[in-house]
Design an enzyme around this catalytic site. Structure first.
Site, PDB file in Angstrom:
ATOM      1  CG  HIS A 353      -0.324   0.037   2.525  1.00  0.00           C
ATOM      2  ND1 HIS A 353       0.081   1.196   3.137  1.00  0.00           N
ATOM      3  CD2 HIS A 353      -0.006  -0.941   3.371  1.00  0.00           C
ATOM      4  CE1 HIS A 353       0.612   0.910   4.302  1.00  0.00           C
ATOM      5  NE2 HIS A 353       0.583  -0.389   4.472  1.00  0.00           N
ATOM      6  CB  VAL A 441      -9.293  11.821   3.704  1.00  0.00           C
ATOM      7  CG1 VAL A 441      -9.872  12.900   4.587  1.00  0.00           C
ATOM      8  CG2 VAL A 441     -10.236  10.635   3.587  1.00  0.00           C
ATOM      9  CG  ASP A 452      -1.694  -0.534  12.209  1.00  0.00           C
ATOM     10  OD1 ASP A 452      -0.683  -0.853  11.576  1.00  0.00           O
ATOM     11  OD2 ASP A 452      -1.675   0.167  13.239  1.00  0.00           O
TER      12      ASP A 452
HETATM   13  P1  AMP Z   1       1.656   3.398   6.757  1.00  0.00           P
HETATM   14  O1  AMP Z   1       2.583   3.969   5.740  1.00  0.00           O
HETATM   15  O2  AMP Z   1       1.775   1.910   6.906  1.00  0.00           O
HETATM   16  O3  AMP Z   1       1.563   4.139   8.035  1.00  0.00           O
HETATM   17  O4  AMP Z   1       0.202   3.592   6.112  1.00  0.00           O
HETATM   18  C1  AMP Z   1      -0.161   4.808   5.652  1.00  0.00           C
HETATM   19  C2  AMP Z   1      -1.100   4.573   4.472  1.00  0.00           C
HETATM   20  O5  AMP Z   1      -2.277   5.268   4.755  1.00  0.00           O
HETATM   21  C3  AMP Z   1      -0.595   5.125   3.161  1.00  0.00           C
HETATM   22  O6  AMP Z   1       0.100   4.137   2.431  1.00  0.00           O
HETATM   23  C4  AMP Z   1      -1.859   5.534   2.452  1.00  0.00           C
HETATM   24  O7  AMP Z   1      -2.291   4.481   1.609  1.00  0.00           O
HETATM   25  C5  AMP Z   1      -2.866   5.735   3.571  1.00  0.00           C
HETATM   26  N1  AMP Z   1      -3.179   7.154   3.767  1.00  0.00           N
HETATM   27  C6  AMP Z   1      -2.367   8.093   4.295  1.00  0.00           C
HETATM   28  N2  AMP Z   1      -2.963   9.307   4.300  1.00  0.00           N
HETATM   29  C7  AMP Z   1      -4.198   9.112   3.786  1.00  0.00           C
HETATM   30  C8  AMP Z   1      -5.311   9.977   3.514  1.00  0.00           C
HETATM   31  N3  AMP Z   1      -5.250  11.291   3.795  1.00  0.00           N
HETATM   32  N4  AMP Z   1      -6.432   9.444   2.963  1.00  0.00           N
HETATM   33  C9  AMP Z   1      -6.497   8.117   2.686  1.00  0.00           C
HETATM   34  N5  AMP Z   1      -5.464   7.270   2.901  1.00  0.00           N
HETATM   35  C10 AMP Z   1      -4.342   7.739   3.443  1.00  0.00           C
HETATM   36  C1  GLC Z   2       3.469   1.602  16.300  1.00  0.00           C
HETATM   37  C2  GLC Z   2       3.428   2.536  17.496  1.00  0.00           C
HETATM   38  C3  GLC Z   2       2.051   2.582  18.104  1.00  0.00           C
HETATM   39  C4  GLC Z   2       1.007   2.881  17.055  1.00  0.00           C
HETATM   40  C5  GLC Z   2       1.159   1.948  15.852  1.00  0.00           C
HETATM   41  C6  GLC Z   2       0.247   2.382  14.738  1.00  0.00           C
HETATM   42  O1  GLC Z   2       3.251   0.282  16.708  1.00  0.00           O
HETATM   43  O2  GLC Z   2       4.342   2.117  18.458  1.00  0.00           O
HETATM   44  O3  GLC Z   2       2.025   3.559  19.106  1.00  0.00           O
HETATM   45  O4  GLC Z   2      -0.267   2.752  17.589  1.00  0.00           O
HETATM   46  O5  GLC Z   2       2.478   1.957  15.384  1.00  0.00           O
HETATM   47  O6  GLC Z   2       0.465   1.631  13.596  1.00  0.00           O
END
Ligand code: AMP
Ligand code: GLC
Length: 467
Positions: A353, A441, A452
């Site tokens: 993603h 968004v 997650d």
């Molecule tokens: P992570 O990088 O694992 O924390 O996941 C973040 C993910 O959330 C990104 O890869 C996007 O796909 C999604 N994301 C982040 N910001 C937005 C937003 N404003 N609207 C919808 N999806 C989002």
């Molecule tokens: C990490 C952080 C935790 C948070 C999570 C979200 O595990 O330690 O605080 O809730 O990421 O993905």
């Protein structure tokens, strides 16, 4: 024939509506999901410019700015705390540093928070799968103090307890241990354009000050080790997370290998029982640990990761160039990288993603893979909009968020390269590649936990949808 922009918007709109129906009809079929290992308390603070500037001035702006450029990657003083916050804002990057110092922990507690939420990948997924999707969910909590237990929403969320030799599954609120520790992660959220001194955030994101000695070592409760066989009788899916924090050595002479041996033994039990398992990858700073995690992947059915995490794996099984291209967002490099990861590990499903689109590479076929990704994108957009998800109608609301049109160009590139893309599905003979444009968004309420939400929604709904 090439579709017009309007036709594409219409097509994806209808695919989204169908996916929402298919996924929500299928979710009640899941008998149970196991979530392990990291649960903690997320204390969220939306940063305020004046307050932050005042605090930085008070501890010494000059030193904080110096440290910001030479990041210590952990917090042993207030100067380092603020250096971390400012660096995260400056780069618009998510960062998480461990807080070693008791004094800083006390300071953070006094500074306070705007909102408490359940945290850790396992905790967040429990409130989503159990609280919103109403799927029976068993979650591992390293500690279960009242403050944390109360952050679990009502619903079929359970922790295992053993009383007088008897095994029971109860809601965390019914298993509070007054003397257990509060594992608090202080999350400083900022929006795009947030300004402090002359620093302006290029995008929204968060800095996490982690004051939690348990998840940092992937502490596994005794009940969870000794009675794992009984616990897994109640589930048909498992999601494993929280291994990213492991270090090579600990002061007491143990190493990451000791923890991973225990995890591996639990994976063997899951596999013996044909329980499908997903590994939620998170950025793992230590290269040795990262390498060992790759070696563990053949024991999982599925893995979820973003561009930073995929690039970090390519540094090990690919090369520096591929890693750089993945980070820069070249879609064909991402595809090469996920193929390589599948070749190396034999894993059946990889879910990638990134901002604007998701892809899945699977060793099996079916439109359910696409529907699951679309449902996950709705859940992500809803999470961005509301911060906290409470019910399915919030996810339905996300249908009205526009589909990311920029991803249509990527879809066209895929079409040029691979021939037909059948509503997001590409047949690659021995594998299926699935591509979807997501919903973005514009001003998200908060950013923590969206990844997650995406991975767990897609994994669980895919295995729930029968085709
Ligand atoms: P992570 O990088 O694992 O924390 O996941 C973040 C993910 O959330 C990104 O890869 C996007 O796909 C999604 N994301 C982040 N910001 C937005 C937003 N404003 N609207 C919808 N999806 C989002
Ligand atoms: C990490 C952080 C935790 C948070 C999570 C979200 O595990 O330690 O605080 O809730 O990421 O993905």
């Amino acid at each position: 024939m090439k579709k017009s922009l309007k036709e594409k918007i219409r097509l994806w709109k209808s695919l989204y509506v169908n996916a929402f129906e298919n996924a929500t009809n299928a979710l009640p079929r899941v008998r149970g999901v196991l979530l392990a290992y990291n649960t903690n308390i997320d204390a969220i603070k939306y940063l305020d410019k004046e307050d932050l500037e005042e605090r930085v001035e008070k501890v010494g702006k000059k030193r904080v700015f110096e440290l910001m450029e030479n990041p210590p990657e952990k917090v042993t003083s207030l100067e380092e705390l603020f250096a971390g916050i400012l660096r995260s804002i400056k780069l618009g990057k998510a960062m998480e540093w461990f807080v070693e110092d008791r004094g800083v922990r006390n300071y953070l507690r006094e500074w306070g928070w705007d909102e408490l939420r359940i945290g850790g990948q396992a905790g967040i997924m429990a409130n989503l799968l159990g609280g919103v999707y109403r799927i029976p969910t068993i979650v591992h909590v390293p500690q279960n103090p009242k403050l944390q237990a109360e952050l679990f929403v009502d619903g079929p969320i359970y922790v295992p307890v053993f009383e007088e030799g008897e095994f029971k599954l109860v809601h965390p609120k019914e298993a509070v241990k007054e003397n257990e520790e509060e594992l608090i992660h202080y999350i400083f959220e900022f929006s795009r354009g947030f300004q402090v001194f002359d620093i302006v955030a290029p995008r929204e994101n968060r800095f996490i000050a982690n004051a939690d000695d348990y998840n940092a070592r992937v502490y596994i409760r005794d009940e969870f080790k000794e009675h794992f066989n009984k616990i897994v009788k109640n589930v048909d899916l498992a999601i494993i997370s929280g291994l990213q924090v492991l270090k090579e050595f600990y002061e007491d002479g143990t190493t990451y290998k000791d923890v991973l041996n225990e995890v591996e033994a639990q994976l063997d039990v899951l596999n013996e029982r044909n329980i499908k398992s997903h590994f939620e990858f998170a950025y793992t700073a230590n290269k040795k640990v990262r390498e060992t995690l790759i070696n563990l992947l053949p024991k999982f059915t599925s893995v979820g990761l973003n561009e930073v995490e995929l690039a970090s794996l390519m540094e090990i099984i690919g090369d520096e160039e591929l890693a750089r291209e993945v980070l820069e967002g070249h879609v064909f490099s991402v595809i090469d990288a996920i193929h390589l990861l599948m070749d190396e590990t034999g894993i059946q499903r990889i879910h990638f993603h990134t901002y604007g689109y998701y892809m899945a590479l699977t060793q099996y076929r079916g439109e359910k893979v696409r529907d699951a990704l679309l449902f996950a994108a709705l859940a992500a957009a809803a999470k961005a909009m509301y911060g906290n998800l409470e019910n399915l109608s919030q996810i339905r609301d996300a249908l009205s968020v526009p589909t990311n049109e920029k991803a249509f160009f990527i879809e066209e590139e895929l079409e040029k390269e691979f021939g037909e893309v059948e509503n997001g599905v590409i047949d690659m003979t021995d594998r299926q590649l699935t591509f979807i444009p997501t919903k973005i968004v514009a001003s998200p309420k908060s950013t923590v936990g969206i990844g997650d939400t995406i991975s767990s929604s897609a994994f669980v709904s895919e295995f729930a949808i029968r085709q």
